[in-house]
Design a protein around this motif. Structure first.
Motif, PDB file in Angstrom:
ATOM      1  N   SER A 122       1.244  -0.852   0.165  1.00 16.66           N
ATOM      2  CA  SER A 122       0.817  -0.051   0.253  1.00 16.66           C
ATOM      3  C   SER A 122       0.974   1.431   0.224  1.00 16.66           C
ATOM      4  N   PRO A 123       1.178   2.153  -1.037  1.00 20.58           N
ATOM      5  CA  PRO A 123       1.582   3.563  -1.235  1.00 20.58           C
ATOM      6  C   PRO A 123       1.387   4.259  -0.312  1.00 20.58           C
ATOM      7  N   PRO A 124       1.986   4.771   0.038  1.00 17.77           N
ATOM      8  CA  PRO A 124       1.732   6.333   0.689  1.00 17.77           C
ATOM      9  C   PRO A 124       1.272   7.282  -0.486  1.00 17.77           C
ATOM     10  N   LEU A 125      -0.134   7.751   0.105  1.00 23.48           N
ATOM     11  CA  LEU A 125      -0.712   8.428  -0.790  1.00 23.48           C
ATOM     12  C   LEU A 125      -0.725  10.548   0.052  1.00 23.48           C
ATOM     13  N   TYR A 126      -0.255  11.177  -1.427  1.00 20.48           N
ATOM     14  CA  TYR A 126      -0.390  12.523  -0.897  1.00 20.48           C
ATOM     15  C   TYR A 126      -1.374  13.370  -1.880  1.00 20.48           C
ATOM     16  N   ILE A 127      -2.102  14.224  -0.962  1.00 19.76           N
ATOM     17  CA  ILE A 127      -2.384  15.566  -1.684  1.00 19.76           C
ATOM     18  C   ILE A 127      -0.664  16.221  -1.903  1.00 19.76           C
ATOM     19  N   HIS A 160      -3.367  17.998  -6.525  1.00 20.02           N
ATOM     20  CA  HIS A 160      -2.022  17.461  -7.340  1.00 20.02           C
ATOM     21  C   HIS A 160      -2.339  16.448  -6.510  1.00 20.02           C
ATOM     22  N   PHE A 161      -1.722  14.736  -6.488  1.00 19.66           N
ATOM     23  CA  PHE A 161      -1.690  13.840  -5.890  1.00 19.66           C
ATOM     24  C   PHE A 161      -0.192  13.014  -6.216  1.00 19.66           C
ATOM     25  N   PHE A 193      -3.963  14.370 -11.114  1.00 20.42           N
ATOM     26  CA  PHE A 193      -4.162  15.759 -10.794  1.00 20.42           C
ATOM     27  C   PHE A 193      -5.956  16.317 -12.096  1.00 20.42           C
ATOM     28  N   ALA A 194      -6.765  17.338 -10.544  1.00 19.78           N
ATOM     29  CA  ALA A 194      -8.155  16.966 -10.844  1.00 19.78           C
ATOM     30  C   ALA A 194      -8.516  18.385 -10.615  1.00 19.78           C
ATOM     31  N   GLU A 195      -9.428  18.990 -11.854  1.00 19.34           N
ATOM     32  CA  GLU A 195      -9.676  20.044 -11.771  1.00 19.34           C
ATOM     33  C   GLU A 195     -11.055  20.439 -11.452  1.00 19.34           C
ATOM     34  N   TYR A 196     -11.324  21.555 -11.070  1.00 21.58           N
ATOM     35  CA  TYR A 196     -12.612  22.346 -10.746  1.00 21.58           C
ATOM     36  C   TYR A 196     -13.095  23.471 -11.244  1.00 21.58           C
ATOM     37  N   LYS A 197     -13.753  24.179 -11.734  1.00 17.32           N
ATOM     38  CA  LYS A 197     -14.047  25.634 -12.074  1.00 17.32           C
ATOM     39  C   LYS A 197     -15.433  26.031 -11.591  1.00 17.32           C
ATOM     40  N   ASN A 198     -15.002  27.117 -11.235  1.00 15.21           N
ATOM     41  CA  ASN A 198     -16.634  27.586 -10.903  1.00 15.21           C
ATOM     42  C   ASN A 198     -17.433  27.088  -9.887  1.00 15.21           C
ATOM     43  N   LEU A 207     -11.369  13.995  -1.677  1.00 18.04           N
ATOM     44  CA  LEU A 207     -10.653  12.713  -1.341  1.00 18.04           C
ATOM     45  C   LEU A 207      -9.971  11.950  -3.217  1.00 18.04           C
ATOM     46  N   VAL A 208      -9.287  11.352  -2.888  1.00 16.94           N
ATOM     47  CA  VAL A 208      -8.292  10.392  -3.887  1.00 16.94           C
ATOM     48  C   VAL A 208      -7.899   9.017  -3.237  1.00 16.94           C
ATOM     49  N   LYS A 209      -8.408   8.339  -3.945  1.00 19.87           N
ATOM     50  CA  LYS A 209      -7.830   6.931  -3.489  1.00 19.87           C
ATOM     51  C   LYS A 209      -6.446   6.869  -4.427  1.00 19.87           C
ATOM     52  N   ALA A 210      -5.899   5.196  -4.554  1.00 18.29           N
ATOM     53  CA  ALA A 210      -4.807   5.231  -5.485  1.00 18.29           C
ATOM     54  C   ALA A 210      -5.050   3.176  -5.569  1.00 18.29           C
ATOM     55  N   THR A 211      -4.332   2.715  -6.358  1.00 17.85           N
ATOM     56  CA  THR A 211      -3.881   1.435  -6.889  1.00 17.85           C
ATOM     57  C   THR A 211      -1.978   1.232  -6.361  1.00 17.85           C
TER      58      THR A 211
END
Length: 478
Positions: A122-127, A160-161, A193-198, A207-211
């Motif tokens: 389980s790799p460390p996950l960071y923003i 960014h994560f 990365f993920a973008e959110y506008k307006n 929230l973010v999760k990873a494999t």
């Protein structure tokens, strides 16, 4: 159809250019698995079953292992030793010793599925950062939880994560969502990365999760809380002030309008009252002068006829007497009517005095002692409408007439009492009384009860043989 496999437990698995299909024998329907379910690619080139019941599937984008019990896919790529990520259709097989072979565009891979161990690391996950209009928000590196408060116009965010897995970083996939905007997790992606506008004003949690590099989802998540403040014109205190100002203005205007309307209504009512009094005074005077004089003349002429005609037959004398009686009755009724019209008599005191005078006159020379009690000068302050005066007068006149005719009493008392705004009037005698259940057909009792109902009052008649009679009225003055 590019591949087909019947498992040891009797399930049918079919690979097509549109995903992996499981055939249900009982319902004669298919369950379909595609990239959104975890397949690396929807073009299925080959399917083989391992001894533990799992399936190994070759695609146009790598090889994967499918755990049928959990419906989970684990993907292998060229970084895990594949000759290529692209395999050939219908190029697969299994050896006598259980090894699997899958052919691709650069050769073929052969392996023992029993020796394939999944990486459960389980790799460390960071923003790593959050950018606002391309500029980084201050944040400590490698934080898994953080928060930021932004103004209403600071609503263009990029998150960014990264998950640190050195075995094969390119195989790490991410899924994310922004609570308050997204209803479900995003499709797995290698983009970090993920973008959110307006973003509208509100509180959000990213929230973010990873494999890991073998496609195994980790249980850990990273999060970042964002609070976008509303503009001042959307804050509760601005609404409260605005509501108060508008409410106060509306209240002031309404109060002014109501006051003006009340003043106007009061003036109209005052004018109407003055006009009404004038009309009532004129009507009372006219009735008294015109009708009263004529009724008096009729009564006088009938008496003259009786006195001056010496020989008059009993039959005609009966009619002359009737004329005299009717004219006298009409004259009394007219006096009551004129009295009711007179606005100067609109008090409880006038009603009480008139009933007392009527009783004194009625019971005079009847052998019945009549008295009235409870009449107070304070009654002059109690105003009564024409209906109240008329109905009260007629109720107790009728009751006193009945006393004279039927009660055979020696004493009759009329009493008055005021309790706050409620009037109590009682007529009692010590006569022979009567049984109510046997004497309810007369019009007199019905009339006084109806008049009491018209005043929304209550009339009680208490009587019994040998115990006298009590008639009591009570009602709220209006």
């Amino acid at each position: 159809v590019f591949a087909y496999c019947e498992t040891n437990d009797g399930e049918f698995w079919i690979g097509t250019g549109g995903g992996l299909n499981r055939f249900n024998r009982d319902t004669q329907t298919f369950d379909v698995f595609t990239e959104k379910d975890g397949l690396p690619n929807s073009v299925i080139c080959g399917i083989l079953e391992a001894s533990d019941g799992s399936l190994f599937i070759s695609t146009n984008k790598g090889l994967c292992r499918f755990n049928r019990k959990e419906n989970k896919f684990y993907t292998f790529s060229i970084s895990d030793g594949l000759q290529s990520n692209m395999f050939l259709q219908r190029s697969f097989g299994i050896t006598n010793n259980g090894e699997m072979m899958f052919g691709g565009i650069n050769g073929f891979n052969i392996f023992d599925p029993a020796k394939i161990e999944l990486n459960n690391y389980s790799p460390p996950l960071y923003i790593t950062s959050v950018d606002l209009f391309g500029k980084k928000i201050d944040k400590k590196p490698n934080e898994t939880e953080a928060a930021a408060e932004l103004d209403y116009d600071e609503n263009f965010l990029t998150f960014h994560f990264t998950a640190i897995d050195y075995a094969n970083p390119s195989s790490v996939h991410y899924s994310y969502k922004l609570d308050g905007i997204d209803k479900k997790w995003s499709e797995p992606t290698a983009v970090n990365f993920a973008e959110y506008k307006n973003l509208p004003p509100g509180d959000y949690r990213f929230l973010v999760k990873a494999t890991n590099s073998d496609g195994v989802w980790t249980n850990s998540t990273a999060q970042f809380e964002i609070s976008v403040a509303p503009p001042f014109w959307s804050t509760w205190w601005f609404y409260a002030i605005t509501f108060f100002v508008i409410g106060f203005a509306a209240f002031t205007i309404h109060r002014y309008q109501v006051a003006a309307e009340i003043k106007k209504t009061e003036e109209i009512e005052r004018i109407r009252a003055v006009e009404n009094e004038k009309i009532r005074k004129k009507a009372a005077a006219d009735f008294h002068d015109e009708l009263g004089h004529r009724l008096t003349k009729i009564s006088l002429f009938s008496e003259i006829i009786k006195r001056n005609i010496e020989e008059i037959s009993p039959e005609y004398l009966k009619y002359v007497n009737k004329i005299s009686d009717i004219s006298g009755s009409l004259s009394n009724g007219m006096r009551d009517f004129v009295w009711t019209l007179d606005p100067e008599k609109d008090t409880l005191y006038e009603v009480a005095v008139r009933l007392k005078d009527f009783g004194d006159e009625l019971f005079h020379k009847t052998g019945i002692a009549f008295r009235a009690k409870g009449i107070s000068e304070e009654f002059e302050m109690v105003k009564l409408s024409m209906d109240w005066r008329r109905h009260l007068t007629l109720i107790f006149k009728e009751a006193m007439n009945n006393c004279v005719k039927y009660s055979k009493s020696s004493n009759v008392t009329l009493s008055f009492e005021m309790k706050q705004d409620k009037l109590f009037m009682t007529l009692s005698d010590d006569g022979e009384g009567f049984i109510l259940s046997k004497d309810t057909k007369g019009r007199g009792l019905k009339n006084i009860k109806r008049r009491a109902e018209d005043l929304h009052g209550k009339l009680e008649i208490l009587s019994n043989t040998g115990e006298g009679t009590v008639i009591q009225f009570n009602g709220v003055l209006v």
